[in-house]
Motif scaffolding. Structure first.
Motif, PDB file in Angstrom:
ATOM      1  N   UNK A  28      -2.801   2.291   5.539  1.00  0.00           N
ATOM      2  CA  UNK A  28      -1.409   2.745   5.577  1.00  0.00           C
ATOM      3  C   UNK A  28      -0.455   1.763   6.272  1.00  0.00           C
ATOM      4  N   UNK A  29      -0.800   1.237   7.461  1.00  0.00           N
ATOM      5  CA  UNK A  29       0.126   0.299   8.101  1.00  0.00           C
ATOM      6  C   UNK A  29       0.296  -1.018   7.332  1.00  0.00           C
ATOM      7  N   UNK A  30      -0.582  -1.272   6.369  1.00  0.00           N
ATOM      8  CA  UNK A  30      -0.545  -2.506   5.595  1.00  0.00           C
ATOM      9  C   UNK A  30       0.032  -2.291   4.183  1.00  0.00           C
ATOM     10  N   UNK A  31       0.653  -1.144   3.968  1.00  0.00           N
ATOM     11  CA  UNK A  31       1.352  -0.913   2.708  1.00  0.00           C
ATOM     12  C   UNK A  31       0.755   0.124   1.784  1.00  0.00           C
ATOM     13  N   UNK A  32      -0.415   0.659   2.095  1.00  0.00           N
ATOM     14  CA  UNK A  32      -1.005   1.695   1.241  1.00  0.00           C
ATOM     15  C   UNK A  32      -0.143   2.955   1.292  1.00  0.00           C
ATOM     16  N   UNK A  33      -0.134   3.698   0.200  1.00  0.00           N
ATOM     17  CA  UNK A  33       0.601   4.962   0.104  1.00  0.00           C
ATOM     18  C   UNK A  33      -0.340   6.027  -0.419  1.00  0.00           C
ATOM     19  N   UNK A  44      -5.378   9.862  -3.407  1.00  0.00           N
ATOM     20  CA  UNK A  44      -5.339   8.487  -3.898  1.00  0.00           C
ATOM     21  C   UNK A  44      -4.487   7.639  -2.967  1.00  0.00           C
ATOM     22  N   UNK A  45      -5.055   6.537  -2.518  1.00  0.00           N
ATOM     23  CA  UNK A  45      -4.324   5.547  -1.748  1.00  0.00           C
ATOM     24  C   UNK A  45      -3.982   4.406  -2.692  1.00  0.00           C
ATOM     25  N   UNK A  61     -11.730  10.712  -2.572  1.00  0.00           N
ATOM     26  CA  UNK A  61     -10.716   9.735  -2.176  1.00  0.00           C
ATOM     27  C   UNK A  61     -10.857   8.514  -3.079  1.00  0.00           C
ATOM     28  N   UNK A  62      -9.738   8.061  -3.608  1.00  0.00           N
ATOM     29  CA  UNK A  62      -9.725   6.859  -4.442  1.00  0.00           C
ATOM     30  C   UNK A  62      -8.850   5.818  -3.750  1.00  0.00           C
ATOM     31  N   UNK A  63      -9.419   4.642  -3.532  1.00  0.00           N
ATOM     32  CA  UNK A  63      -8.680   3.516  -2.968  1.00  0.00           C
ATOM     33  C   UNK A  63      -8.348   2.586  -4.123  1.00  0.00           C
TER      34      UNK A  63
END
Length: 143
Positions: A28-33, A44-45, A61-63
């Motif tokens: 998340x801190x690196x741009x994932x939503x 889903x990230x 969970x899907x990255x």
């Protein structure tokens, strides 16, 4: 899917989902939503910042390294030059893995690795591609 079956699958897959959740939260801190995708039955990230591209499923969970999980991609067999296949939607392929996790729970990862890991020979990947192409056949021991 029946509600009780869905909840049982969520619980059974939860150890793997916890791994995916931790990895997603780190992104998340690196741009994932993050967003819940009911059709995929998964959190889903999107824009997950690490990896060679594409997606990995851990339980529910899907990255995904891209911006849109519904993007077109090629099947494993097509990329390996084994056949000509039309593009599939990545979301359909990853949904098959979510269903596999919900049935196999903590057994998924050891079985997946025993079947060859990320490769065209892996029956889990072949089943996910079949499901993405036809909407049927996500179970890896179908054929």
């Amino acid at each position: 899917m029946h509600r009780a079956t869905f909840l049982a699958g969520l619980v059974w897959a939860s150890p793997n989902s916890a791994l995916g959740l931790v990895a997603g939260l780190v992104g998340l801190p690196f741009g994932a939503r993050a967003s819940w995708r009911p059709r995929e039955m998964a959190l889903v990230f999107q824009r997950w910042p690490w990896g060679p591209g594409g997606a990995i499923t851990l339980g529910n969970v899907i990255l995904h390294t891209g911006a849109d999980l519904d993007e077109a991609c090629m099947t494993y067999a097509h990329r390996a030059g084994e056949c000509e296949a039309p593009p599939i939607r990545m979301s359909d392929h990853e949904r098959a893995h979510v269903l596999q996790y919900m049935v196999l729970g903590p057994l998924f990862l050891p079985l997946y690795l025993a079947c060859g890991g990320v490769s065209v020979r892996n029956r889990f990947e072949r089943a996910a591609d079949r499901y993405a192409l036809t909407g049927d056949g996500w179970w890896p021991w179908r054929d």
